[in-house]
Design a protein around this motif. Structure first.
Motif, mmCIF file in Angstrom:
data_model
loop_
_atom_site.group_PDB
_atom_site.id
_atom_site.type_symbol
_atom_site.label_atom_id
_atom_site.label_comp_id
_atom_site.label_asym_id
_atom_site.label_seq_id
_atom_site.Cartn_x
_atom_site.Cartn_y
_atom_site.Cartn_z
ATOM 1 N N ALA A 275 104.028 7.974 27.346
ATOM 2 C CA ALA A 275 103.581 6.375 26.760
ATOM 3 C C ALA A 275 104.964 5.253 26.504
ATOM 4 O O ALA A 275 104.273 3.931 26.997
ATOM 5 N N ALA A 276 105.705 5.692 26.231
ATOM 6 C CA ALA A 276 106.928 4.558 25.626
ATOM 7 C C ALA A 276 105.982 3.915 25.510
ATOM 8 O O ALA A 276 106.190 2.910 25.231
ATOM 9 N N GLY A 277 105.015 3.659 24.353
ATOM 10 C CA GLY A 277 103.948 2.816 23.685
ATOM 11 C C GLY A 277 103.816 2.094 24.057
ATOM 12 O O GLY A 277 102.737 1.190 23.878
ATOM 13 N N ASN A 278 103.132 2.574 25.183
ATOM 14 C CA ASN A 278 101.603 2.111 26.211
ATOM 15 C C ASN A 278 100.406 2.643 26.271
ATOM 16 O O ASN A 278 100.064 3.940 26.510
ATOM 17 N N VAL A 279 99.975 1.872 24.898
ATOM 18 C CA VAL A 279 99.031 2.732 24.272
ATOM 19 C C VAL A 279 97.587 2.290 25.886
ATOM 20 O O VAL A 279 96.606 3.660 25.406
ATOM 21 N N ALA A 280 97.552 1.560 26.299
ATOM 22 C CA ALA A 280 96.530 1.729 27.612
ATOM 23 C C ALA A 280 96.540 3.132 28.115
ATOM 24 O O ALA A 280 95.712 3.649 28.853
ATOM 25 N N VAL A 281 97.915 3.305 28.527
ATOM 26 C CA VAL A 281 98.428 3.858 29.348
ATOM 27 C C VAL A 281 97.730 5.847 29.587
ATOM 28 O O VAL A 281 97.757 6.771 29.520
ATOM 29 N N ALA A 282 98.300 5.477 27.808
ATOM 30 C CA ALA A 282 98.330 7.018 26.616
ATOM 31 C C ALA A 282 96.546 7.616 26.599
ATOM 32 O O ALA A 282 95.944 8.465 26.774
ATOM 33 N N LEU A 283 95.788 6.503 26.388
ATOM 34 C CA LEU A 283 94.299 7.052 27.006
ATOM 35 C C LEU A 283 93.933 6.729 27.538
ATOM 36 O O LEU A 283 93.353 7.733 28.051
ATOM 37 N N LEU A 284 94.428 6.271 28.986
ATOM 38 C CA LEU A 284 94.093 6.553 29.878
ATOM 39 C C LEU A 284 94.031 7.852 30.090
ATOM 40 O O LEU A 284 93.510 8.640 30.861
ATOM 41 N N ALA A 285 95.479 8.466 30.145
ATOM 42 C CA ALA A 285 96.159 9.928 29.635
ATOM 43 C C ALA A 285 94.949 10.773 29.273
ATOM 44 O O ALA A 285 94.349 11.958 29.915
ATOM 45 N N ASN A 286 94.499 10.456 28.113
ATOM 46 C CA ASN A 286 93.743 11.689 27.257
ATOM 47 C C ASN A 286 92.395 11.057 27.684
ATOM 48 O O ASN A 286 91.687 12.443 27.728
ATOM 49 N N ALA A 287 92.492 10.471 28.113
ATOM 50 C CA ALA A 287 90.416 9.951 29.373
ATOM 51 C C ALA A 287 90.371 10.978 30.521
ATOM 52 O O ALA A 287 89.398 12.162 30.444
ATOM 53 N N LEU A 288 91.613 11.058 31.233
ATOM 54 C CA LEU A 288 91.479 11.595 32.372
ATOM 55 C C LEU A 288 92.002 13.782 31.987
ATOM 56 O O LEU A 288 90.755 13.810 32.576
ATOM 57 N N ALA A 289 92.154 13.771 31.057
ATOM 58 C CA ALA A 289 92.468 14.843 30.678
ATOM 59 C C ALA A 289 91.592 15.932 29.937
ATOM 60 O O ALA A 289 91.305 16.453 30.833
ATOM 61 N N THR A 290 90.017 14.891 29.605
ATOM 62 C CA THR A 290 89.236 15.006 28.742
ATOM 63 C C THR A 290 88.096 15.540 29.398
ATOM 64 O O THR A 290 87.896 16.874 29.309
ATOM 65 N N GLY A 291 88.524 14.532 30.081
ATOM 66 C CA GLY A 291 86.636 14.517 31.421
ATOM 67 C C GLY A 291 87.661 15.654 32.626
ATOM 68 O O GLY A 291 86.356 16.873 32.827
ATOM 69 N N ALA A 292 88.256 16.149 33.042
ATOM 70 C CA ALA A 292 88.848 16.783 34.012
ATOM 71 C C ALA A 292 88.605 18.823 33.151
ATOM 72 O O ALA A 292 88.057 19.465 33.421
ATOM 73 N N GLY A 293 88.996 18.346 31.440
ATOM 74 C CA GLY A 293 88.862 19.581 31.206
ATOM 75 C C GLY A 293 87.383 20.056 30.871
ATOM 76 O O GLY A 293 87.172 21.061 30.811
ATOM 77 N N LEU A 294 86.511 19.454 30.345
ATOM 78 C CA LEU A 294 85.052 19.753 30.231
ATOM 79 C C LEU A 294 84.262 19.940 31.440
ATOM 80 O O LEU A 294 83.855 20.519 31.279
#
Length: 219
Positions: A31-50
């Motif tokens: 994400a090159a320091g973009n915390v919003a993009v990192a959180l979005l990726a983290n959230a989507l991966a978690t939801g998909a995994g669940l």
């Protein structure tokens, strides 16, 4: 049957943590320091995994992957009392193994302690709200749309990543295990107790309210 249920809880919780921590590491790297993009990726991966884990393992164990959920289900009589402690142990052990698995995949030291500060009443309130909402989602889904519970839980967690100040841990085993990773998903060990107390309070509220709302006689 019990053995399969216990393995399912340990495996599911381990893979959940591998997804949460691993996607956080990958997101932070890309994400090159973009915390919003990192959180979005983290959230989507978690939801998909669940979604995948609950769908596949739910028929074996109920796919709790969460001591707060298991405690409420035991209180409701839907989890036999004799299974409660083994479930909790499997969830905690699986969570820690999942963190170590994520570290190994990204060539990080297995043993770490987080330095990520997460404390204060707004975050505790957020954890209470997140956990209460999770229990309401589960109980309401079981009552009205049992076949859609995996989707409902996954979507709720993705949303809760964004509408709660704490990014919605909503799980004591997850919280404890995330104190063992000094990565994007981490939480300082000294901050764990506050989160867990808030989560248990939220579970009691969500479990009690959900049990009242979503019953055959509710009108």
């Amino acid at each position: 049957m019990n053995a399969r249920a216990y393995v399912a809880e340990a495996l599911g919780t381990a893979l959940l943590l591998a997804v949460v921590v691993g996607s956080g590491i990958m997101a932070q790297q890309l994400a090159a320091g973009n915390v919003a993009v990192a959180l979005l990726a983290n959230a989507l991966a978690t939801g998909a995994g669940l979604l995948v884990l609950i769908t596949l393992l739910g028929p074996l164990s109920g796919a709790h992957f969460n001591p707060a959920v298991s405690l409420v289900m035991a209180w409701r009589g839907e989890l036999p009392a004799g299974r409660l402690l083994p479930y909790l142990l499997c969830q905690v052990a699986g969570a820690v193994l999942g963190v170590w698995l994520a570290h190994a995949m990204f060539e990080l030291p297995l043993w770490q302690l987080s330095q990520h500060v997460r404390t204060g009443w707004p975050q505790w309130l957020a954890e209470g709200v997140a956990t209460a909402g999770l229990l309401l989602t589960i109980l309401g889904g079981v009552r009205h749309a049992r076949d859609k519970v995996p989707v409902l839980v996954a979507l709720y967690i993705v949303a809760a990543y964004w509408f709660t100040a704490s990014t919605s841990f909503a799980n004591p085993a997850v919280t404890l295990a995330r104190s063992l990773t000094d990565t994007f998903a981490g939480i300082r060990p000294q901050d764990v107790a506050g989160f867990v107390v808030a989560q248990l309070a939220g579970a009691a509220l969500g479990g009690g309210l959900g049990s009242w709302l979503f019953t055959e006689s509710a009108a």
